[in-house]
Design a protein around this motif. Structure first.
Motif, mmCIF file in Angstrom:
data_model
loop_
_atom_site.group_PDB
_atom_site.id
_atom_site.type_symbol
_atom_site.label_atom_id
_atom_site.label_comp_id
_atom_site.label_asym_id
_atom_site.label_seq_id
_atom_site.Cartn_x
_atom_site.Cartn_y
_atom_site.Cartn_z
ATOM 1 N N SER A 79 54.260 -98.219 -0.034
ATOM 2 C CA SER A 79 54.776 -96.895 -0.404
ATOM 3 C C SER A 79 54.222 -96.411 -1.740
ATOM 4 N N ASN A 80 53.568 -97.305 -2.485
ATOM 5 C CA ASN A 80 53.030 -96.922 -3.792
ATOM 6 C C ASN A 80 51.503 -96.942 -3.830
ATOM 7 N N LEU A 81 50.873 -97.017 -2.658
ATOM 8 C CA LEU A 81 49.410 -97.002 -2.629
ATOM 9 C C LEU A 81 48.847 -95.685 -3.152
ATOM 10 N N ARG A 82 49.599 -94.596 -2.969
ATOM 11 C CA ARG A 82 49.141 -93.313 -3.488
ATOM 12 C C ARG A 82 49.189 -93.276 -5.015
ATOM 13 N N LEU A 83 50.100 -94.064 -5.588
ATOM 14 C CA LEU A 83 50.167 -94.157 -7.049
ATOM 15 C C LEU A 83 48.890 -94.785 -7.595
ATOM 16 N N VAL A 84 48.365 -95.764 -6.860
ATOM 17 C CA VAL A 84 47.111 -96.407 -7.277
ATOM 18 C C VAL A 84 45.984 -95.388 -7.325
ATOM 19 N N VAL A 85 45.899 -94.545 -6.307
ATOM 20 C CA VAL A 85 44.843 -93.523 -6.275
ATOM 21 C C VAL A 85 44.988 -92.576 -7.454
ATOM 22 N N LYS A 86 46.218 -92.186 -7.718
ATOM 23 C CA LYS A 86 46.470 -91.254 -8.818
ATOM 24 C C LYS A 86 46.053 -91.845 -10.158
ATOM 25 N N VAL A 87 46.398 -93.122 -10.393
ATOM 26 C CA VAL A 87 46.020 -93.778 -11.649
ATOM 27 C C VAL A 87 44.509 -93.965 -11.723
ATOM 28 N N ALA A 88 43.900 -94.375 -10.614
ATOM 29 C CA ALA A 88 42.456 -94.608 -10.594
ATOM 30 C C ALA A 88 41.672 -93.342 -10.896
ATOM 31 N N VAL A 111 50.093 -105.251 -6.552
ATOM 32 C CA VAL A 111 50.690 -106.478 -5.997
ATOM 33 C C VAL A 111 51.266 -107.340 -7.113
ATOM 34 N N GLN A 112 50.529 -107.463 -8.221
ATOM 35 C CA GLN A 112 51.036 -108.236 -9.356
ATOM 36 C C GLN A 112 52.316 -107.625 -9.915
ATOM 37 N N ALA A 113 52.335 -106.302 -9.992
ATOM 38 C CA ALA A 113 53.532 -105.626 -10.493
ATOM 39 C C ALA A 113 54.731 -105.906 -9.593
ATOM 40 N N THR A 114 54.502 -105.928 -8.292
ATOM 41 C CA THR A 114 55.582 -106.204 -7.338
ATOM 42 C C THR A 114 56.131 -107.612 -7.550
ATOM 43 N N LYS A 115 55.247 -108.553 -7.808
ATOM 44 C CA LYS A 115 55.683 -109.941 -8.012
ATOM 45 C C LYS A 115 56.499 -110.102 -9.295
ATOM 46 N N LYS A 116 56.150 -109.361 -10.330
ATOM 47 C CA LYS A 116 56.754 -109.574 -11.643
ATOM 48 C C LYS A 116 57.864 -108.576 -11.985
ATOM 49 N N PHE A 117 58.069 -107.581 -11.170
ATOM 50 C CA PHE A 117 59.044 -106.541 -11.487
ATOM 51 C C PHE A 117 60.470 -107.088 -11.491
ATOM 52 N N ASP A 118 61.222 -106.732 -12.535
ATOM 53 C CA ASP A 118 62.621 -107.128 -12.648
ATOM 54 C C ASP A 118 63.488 -105.888 -12.444
ATOM 55 N N PRO A 119 64.142 -105.758 -11.310
ATOM 56 C CA PRO A 119 64.922 -104.541 -11.013
ATOM 57 C C PRO A 119 66.173 -104.398 -11.867
ATOM 58 N N LYS A 124 61.966 -97.839 -14.014
ATOM 59 C CA LYS A 124 61.483 -97.367 -12.720
ATOM 60 C C LYS A 124 60.272 -98.194 -12.290
ATOM 61 N N PHE A 125 60.267 -98.549 -11.034
ATOM 62 C CA PHE A 125 59.171 -99.380 -10.527
ATOM 63 C C PHE A 125 57.821 -98.681 -10.678
ATOM 64 N N SER A 126 57.774 -97.390 -10.462
ATOM 65 C CA SER A 126 56.496 -96.674 -10.546
ATOM 66 C C SER A 126 55.927 -96.714 -11.958
ATOM 67 N N TYR A 127 56.804 -96.636 -12.988
ATOM 68 C CA TYR A 127 56.323 -96.731 -14.369
ATOM 69 C C TYR A 127 55.750 -98.117 -14.640
ATOM 70 N N TYR A 128 56.497 -99.128 -14.189
ATOM 71 C CA TYR A 128 56.068 -100.512 -14.414
ATOM 72 C C TYR A 128 54.776 -100.805 -13.661
ATOM 73 N N ALA A 129 54.691 -100.350 -12.417
ATOM 74 C CA ALA A 129 53.503 -100.606 -11.601
ATOM 75 C C ALA A 129 52.281 -99.897 -12.167
ATOM 76 N N ALA A 130 52.463 -98.690 -12.692
ATOM 77 C CA ALA A 130 51.334 -97.940 -13.250
ATOM 78 C C ALA A 130 50.679 -98.709 -14.388
ATOM 79 N N TYR A 131 51.484 -99.429 -15.176
ATOM 80 C CA TYR A 131 50.934 -100.243 -16.267
ATOM 81 C C TYR A 131 50.011 -101.330 -15.723
#
Length: 325
Positions: A79-88, A111-119, A124-131
């Protein structure tokens, strides 16, 4: 998917509070998909994945963290693959070869962000994943910008990304982007700004490439040599041969103790200790040391008499004697 459809979807996503709504891209932004069929197909495929609300994202993140639910992790990533495109897209000006390379690295970061994310931290997951996405994309660019890496530390990578941006900002304000001013604005050393600027502005050149298009001479033929010249090398070999001959003559003039100290201690890579030699001749360790000191004096006097240039040859050299062993 047309731009009109993207815009409609983005508005609907925003109204529903989705984590990462698909952002419509205008012609001015020059999305690489316009000229890249493979990327265009990829964007169509990932647009089919359902976007998640903040609550849905947190629920899936908790399931993955607490239960290791792989289906939950899959939904978070897809569901966040589009976020990757936006950041790229923010990095495409630094990587003009294949935009899909950036997306691929960004997906690894997701994928790394998903593994390490602490809810439970309230982020917000999108902020953390963007990093994480940004970090992986930037590392890929730094590692592949040149054949020789131009940024191996976190500070250098930060400078790489900020230097051109700050330079353009200063020029837009009417300032001349001198290295000293850039260093002050970026809080780094002036030397680092100069070095990074040189690395970014100059391309790699193969050592086997010709100096000119009409020349047979290669670049490596003109590299400076930091080693000794051919004259020094030849002279050094001649001196060593002469020195070996003189030492052979000297050995015949030494007694058994002196000869052993010379051969087994002074002229070997694995010298015997003073105690080893003392045991062989049933004398004290101190006596062996005294014989060694006298032997060195005798050698110096002999070599200076037979070979006066030896002093110039060893000038500045530090001769290590194993007197502490």
């Amino acid at each position: 998917m047309s731009k009109v459809t993207k815009t409609d979807q983005a508005q609907k996503s925003a109204e529903k509070g989705y984590e990462n709504p698909l952002v419509a891209v205008s012609d001015e932004e020059n999305l690489p998909a316009l000229s890249n069929p493979a990327l265009h197909r990829y964007l169509q495929e990932i647009s089919q994945y359902e976007l998640l609300t903040r609550e849905e994202t947190d629920e899936l993140a908790i399931r993955f963290r607490e239960e290791g639910d792989q289906d939950a992790a899959y939904r978070l990533v897809s569901s966040n693959l589009r976020l990757v495109v936006k950041v790229a897209m923010d990095f495409q000006k630094y990587w003009m070869q294949n935009f899909m390379d950036l997306i691929q690295e960004g997906n690894v970061g997701l994928v790394q962000a998903t593994k390490k994310f602490d809810p439970y931290r309230g982020v917000k997951f999108s902020y953390y994943a963007a990093y994480w996405i940004r970090a992986y994309v930037l590392k890929f660019i730094m590692d592949n910008w040149r054949l020789v890496k131009i940024g191996t530390t976190q500070a250098q990578r930060k400078l790489f990304f900020s230097l051109n941006k700050e330079r353009k900002l200063l020029e837009a304000q009417g300032f001349q982007a001198e290295p000293k001013l850039l260093a002050e604005r970026l809080n780094v050393k002036e030397k680092e700004v100069i070095e990074m600027g040189q690395r970014m502005d100059n391309w790699d050149v193969s050592l086997e490439s010709p100096v000119r298009s009409d020349s047979d001479d290669e670049q490596k033929n003109f590299l400076p040599s930091n080693g000794p010249g051919i004259e020094s090398t030849v002279a050094g070999k001649e001196i060593k041969v002469k020195l070996a001959e003189l030492l052979d003559i000297l050995k015949d003039r030494l007694n058994d103790k002196e000869r052993m100290i010379l051969e087994k201690r002074l002229l070997t890579d694995e010298p015997l200790t003073l105690q080893n030699i003392a045991d062989k001749f049933a004398i004290s360790r101190e006596r062996v040391r005294q014989i060694e000191v006298n032997l060195l004096k005798k050698m110096k006097k002999y070599l200076e008499a037979e070979m006066p240039d030896i002093v110039d040859y060893f000038d500045g050299e530090k001769i290590v004697i194993h007197s502490d062993r």
